[in-house]
Enzyme design. Structure first.
Site, PDB file in Angstrom:
ATOM      1  N   SER A  56      -2.947  -3.070  -0.844  1.00  0.00           N
ATOM      2  CA  SER A  56      -1.809  -3.791  -0.315  1.00  0.00           C
ATOM      3  C   SER A  56      -2.967  -5.324   0.170  1.00  0.00           C
ATOM      4  O   SER A  56      -3.774  -5.752   1.011  1.00  0.00           O
ATOM      5  CB  SER A  56      -1.897  -3.263   1.145  1.00  0.00           C
ATOM      6  OG  SER A  56      -1.200  -4.073   1.150  1.00  0.00           O
ATOM      7  N   ALA A  57      -2.298  -6.074   0.183  1.00  0.00           N
ATOM      8  CA  ALA A  57      -2.794  -7.387   0.284  1.00  0.00           C
ATOM      9  C   ALA A  57      -2.220  -8.277   1.552  1.00  0.00           C
ATOM     10  O   ALA A  57      -3.736  -9.105   2.155  1.00  0.00           O
ATOM     11  CB  ALA A  57      -1.850  -8.465  -0.688  1.00  0.00           C
ATOM     12  N   HIS A  58      -1.826  -8.063   2.715  1.00  0.00           N
ATOM     13  CA  HIS A  58      -1.582  -8.496   4.455  1.00  0.00           C
ATOM     14  C   HIS A  58      -3.069  -7.641   5.164  1.00  0.00           C
ATOM     15  O   HIS A  58      -3.275  -8.894   6.114  1.00  0.00           O
ATOM     16  CB  HIS A  58      -0.175  -8.496   4.118  1.00  0.00           C
ATOM     17  CG  HIS A  58       0.218  -6.627   5.058  1.00  0.00           C
ATOM     18  ND1 HIS A  58       0.021  -6.499   6.275  1.00  0.00           N
ATOM     19  CD2 HIS A  58      -0.060  -5.483   4.702  1.00  0.00           C
ATOM     20  CE1 HIS A  58      -0.033  -5.287   6.517  1.00  0.00           C
ATOM     21  NE2 HIS A  58       0.484  -4.406   5.297  1.00  0.00           N
ATOM     22  N   THR A  68      11.585  -7.263 -11.464  1.00  0.00           N
ATOM     23  CA  THR A  68      11.917  -8.478 -11.684  1.00  0.00           C
ATOM     24  C   THR A  68       9.849  -8.583 -10.690  1.00  0.00           C
ATOM     25  O   THR A  68      10.300  -8.654  -9.153  1.00  0.00           O
ATOM     26  CB  THR A  68      12.523  -9.820 -11.103  1.00  0.00           C
ATOM     27  OG1 THR A  68      13.079  -9.376 -11.933  1.00  0.00           O
ATOM     28  CG2 THR A  68      11.743 -11.405 -11.265  1.00  0.00           C
ATOM     29  N   CYS A  76       1.395   2.174  12.243  1.00  0.00           N
ATOM     30  CA  CYS A  76       3.185   2.706  11.912  1.00  0.00           C
ATOM     31  C   CYS A  76       2.745   3.634  12.343  1.00  0.00           C
ATOM     32  O   CYS A  76       4.569   4.046  13.150  1.00  0.00           O
ATOM     33  CB  CYS A  76       2.867   3.537  10.588  1.00  0.00           C
ATOM     34  SG  CYS A  76       2.112   2.599   9.306  1.00  0.00           S
ATOM     35  N   GLY A  98       0.881  -1.046  -0.029  1.00  0.00           N
ATOM     36  CA  GLY A  98      -0.088  -0.195  -0.346  1.00  0.00           C
ATOM     37  C   GLY A  98       0.742   1.016  -0.246  1.00  0.00           C
ATOM     38  O   GLY A  98       0.859   2.389  -0.531  1.00  0.00           O
ATOM     39  N   ASN A 134      -8.238   4.797   8.595  1.00  0.00           N
ATOM     40  CA  ASN A 134      -7.654   2.975   9.683  1.00  0.00           C
ATOM     41  C   ASN A 134      -7.596   2.716  11.140  1.00  0.00           C
ATOM     42  O   ASN A 134      -7.643   2.087  11.105  1.00  0.00           O
ATOM     43  CB  ASN A 134      -5.715   3.088   8.807  1.00  0.00           C
ATOM     44  CG  ASN A 134      -5.590   4.151   9.285  1.00  0.00           C
ATOM     45  OD1 ASN A 134      -5.877   4.928   8.418  1.00  0.00           O
ATOM     46  ND2 ASN A 134      -4.207   4.310   9.619  1.00  0.00           N
ATOM     47  N   GLN A 186      -7.941  -0.058   3.578  1.00  0.00           N
ATOM     48  CA  GLN A 186      -8.458  -0.827   4.841  1.00  0.00           C
ATOM     49  C   GLN A 186      -9.403  -0.966   4.341  1.00  0.00           C
ATOM     50  O   GLN A 186     -10.304  -2.402   4.694  1.00  0.00           O
ATOM     51  CB  GLN A 186      -8.817   0.212   5.635  1.00  0.00           C
ATOM     52  CG  GLN A 186      -7.273   0.924   6.273  1.00  0.00           C
ATOM     53  CD  GLN A 186      -6.612  -0.369   7.313  1.00  0.00           C
ATOM     54  OE1 GLN A 186      -7.243  -1.655   7.617  1.00  0.00           O
ATOM     55  NE2 GLN A 186      -5.906  -0.343   8.017  1.00  0.00           N
TER      56      GLN A 186
HETATM   57  N1  PLP Z   1      -2.478   3.537   3.289  1.00  0.00           N
HETATM   58  C1  PLP Z   1      -3.538   2.246   5.070  1.00  0.00           C
HETATM   59  C2  PLP Z   1      -5.156   2.841   4.672  1.00  0.00           C
HETATM   60  C3  PLP Z   1      -3.401   2.037   6.228  1.00  0.00           C
HETATM   61  O1  PLP Z   1      -3.659   1.206   7.083  1.00  0.00           O
HETATM   62  C4  PLP Z   1      -1.772   1.299   5.153  1.00  0.00           C
HETATM   63  C5  PLP Z   1      -1.481   0.228   6.810  1.00  0.00           C
HETATM   64  O2  PLP Z   1      -1.380   0.280   7.677  1.00  0.00           O
HETATM   65  C6  PLP Z   1      -1.068   1.521   4.171  1.00  0.00           C
HETATM   66  C7  PLP Z   1      -1.544   2.547   3.351  1.00  0.00           C
HETATM   67  C8  PLP Z   1       0.295   0.886   3.322  1.00  0.00           C
HETATM   68  O3  PLP Z   1       0.062  -0.262   3.241  1.00  0.00           O
HETATM   69  P1  PLP Z   1       1.590  -0.903   3.796  1.00  0.00           P
HETATM   70  O4  PLP Z   1       1.212  -1.925   4.868  1.00  0.00           O
HETATM   71  O5  PLP Z   1       0.677  -2.340   2.757  1.00  0.00           O
HETATM   72  O6  PLP Z   1       2.538  -0.788   3.200  1.00  0.00           O
END
Ligand code: PLP
Length: 423
Positions: free
Chosen positions: A211-213, A249, A364, A69, A157, A191
């Site tokens: 984002s995949a995770h 790659t 974060c 993301g 988030n 999110q």
């Molecule tokens: N954007 C939002 C709203 C998020 O909640 C997050 C991760 O917490 C990100 C971006 C960043 O994603 P990634 O962890 O895949 O870099």
């Protein structure tokens, strides 16, 4: 362990694990050359791209894999800046971006970087529940006709607010018609993806980050949707991968795991969301029973749970519900509550010791001393922001686990209160 931090990341889905493991064992070709092993990798990569495209109503050629993301957000903003610089070579203005005060740091820090390059940035305020007002966007677009990008997240988030992107898009398109130049609309859907249905055409966005995770896929992969015909500069320079727009790659097994997780999330979306909504409502009900829960800001909104909040007593701990009430304007899996007079770090440490995983805001910023910029944008109440906790249950959580988390929390607070009385 009781895991209540799915917005930070979540366990991989079984299908994603199975398919990714199989791919790591059997697909080792680089997806670029023309020999059969490479062609097999290419076919699987584009197969994953097609599955992902279908989840948001896009064409497979509009999906560009990224490392997650953060990269997708950086690419959208910096790429839009690079593109407009090339288009307006003789214009001395570096252009303008409009975003919001409650974006993830992947957006906010990229905006700060662009400000250091001379770009103007407006940070739209939000209301007490985190909603961006169309009038505020309209006003800012009028004040800054040099705007080349608007970026508003689909779901927040920290407090789970789901923004009305389609309504904001209508404002952007009107401004485009008035100014006669292109204004790209980006949404950070990290999110929201896998939690609520997304259709890029209905949202009318040009760029969308995923984002995949966050939905049970592997870490380190995501995608940026780029609407066909959108001019966007590149962030990664090198080989000709991803149609020459993102060098490096490709991670084919991760793309396969990502697509498997997205497919499973789509199939189970309704039942998973119903379960999360049930847990969210149960959490509110228990909060009302154990604390004096302030949902003052929601007087006109939906009434939920018991009437325990009415039994206000001087020695009950005061809690404040942050963000919208459970309902359509909030992600089902998000709970954010402030415990007045308590420090989130102490509460989190005690939850940690009891094996309960929660968060004090966005993952974060954990450990940072500054209170959440999102909560500060809602009410500007530093005391409430300092005592805020985020719980984000997932498909595997139960009511018993919520009871246990709240039991530990309440005991911790009572212990802290007793200790401060003795001193
Ligand atoms: N954007 C939002 C709203 C998020 O909640 C997050 C991760 O917490 C990100 C971006 C960043 O994603 P990634 O962890 O895949 O870099």
């Amino acid at each position: 362990m009781i895991y209540l931090d799915h917005a930070a990341t979540c366990p991989m889905r079984q299908q994603a694990l199975t398919q990714m493991t199989e791919a790591m064992q059997s697909i080792y070709g680089n997806a670029s050359p023309s020999y059969p092993a490479a062609q097999q990798a290419r076919a699987r990569l584009d197969g994953a791209r097609t599955v992902l495209a279908e989840t948001i109503g896009a064409d497979w050629k509009e999906i560009f894999f990224t490392s997650g993301g953060t990269e997708a957000d950086n690419w959208a903003l910096i790429g839009a800046y690079e593109a407009q610089r090339q288009l307006q070579r003789n214009d001395r203005s570096k252009g303008h971006i409009i975003t919001t005060q409650i974006e993830h740091h992947a957006i906010l820090h990229t905006c700060e970087y662009l400000e250091s390059r001379g770009v103007g940035v407006s940070y739209l305020p939000v209301d007490r529940q985190g909603f961006v007002q169309t009038e505020a966007l309209e006003q800012e677009l009028r004040a800054h006709p040099e705007t080349f990008l608007v970026s508003v997240m689909l779901a927040n988030n920290e407090i789970g607010t789901v923004e009305d992107i389609a309504a904001l898009a209508a404002v952007v398109r009107r401004a485009e018609a008035e100014t006669g130049h292109r204004i790209l609309l980006h949404t950070d859907a990290v999110q929201a993806y896998g939690k609520i249905p997304i259709d890029v055409k209905a949202l009318d966005v040009d760029l969308l980050s995923v984002s995949a995770h966050k939905l049970g896929g592997p870490k380190g992969i995501g995608f940026l949707y780029i609407r066909k015909g959108t001019v966007l500069g590149s962030l990664m320079h090198g080989g000709g991968q991803e149609s020459g727009r993102r060098a490096g790659t490709e991670n084919v097994p991760a793309a396969i795991g990502f697509a498997a997780a997205a497919k499973e999330a789509g199939v189970h979306m309704q039942e998973e969301q119903e379960n999360e909504r049930r847990l969210q409502r149960y959490f509110v009900k228990r909060l009302q029973e154990l604390f004096t829960l302030d949902m003052e800001e929601h007087k006109d909104g939906e009434q939920i749970g018991t009437d325990a909040a009415a039994e206000t007593s001087a020695d009950r701990i005061q809690a404040i519900w942050n963000g919208p009430l459970p309902g359509n304007g909030r992600l089902a899996g998000n709970i954010n509550v402030s415990f007045l007079g308590f420090d989130q770090r102490t509460l989190l440490m005690n939850l940690d010791l009891a094996g309960i995983c929660a968060s004090g805001g966005s993952a974060c910023t954990t450990g940072a001393l500054e209170p959440s910029h999102v909560l500060m944008a809602l009410a500007g109440d530093r005391r409430a922001a300092e005592g805020a906790l985020r719980f984000t249950p997932g498909p595997e959580n139960t009511e018993e686990e919520i009871d246990e988390a709240l039991r530990v929390l309440k005991e911790t607070m009572e212990r802290i209160r007793r200790a401060s009385c003795i001193q």
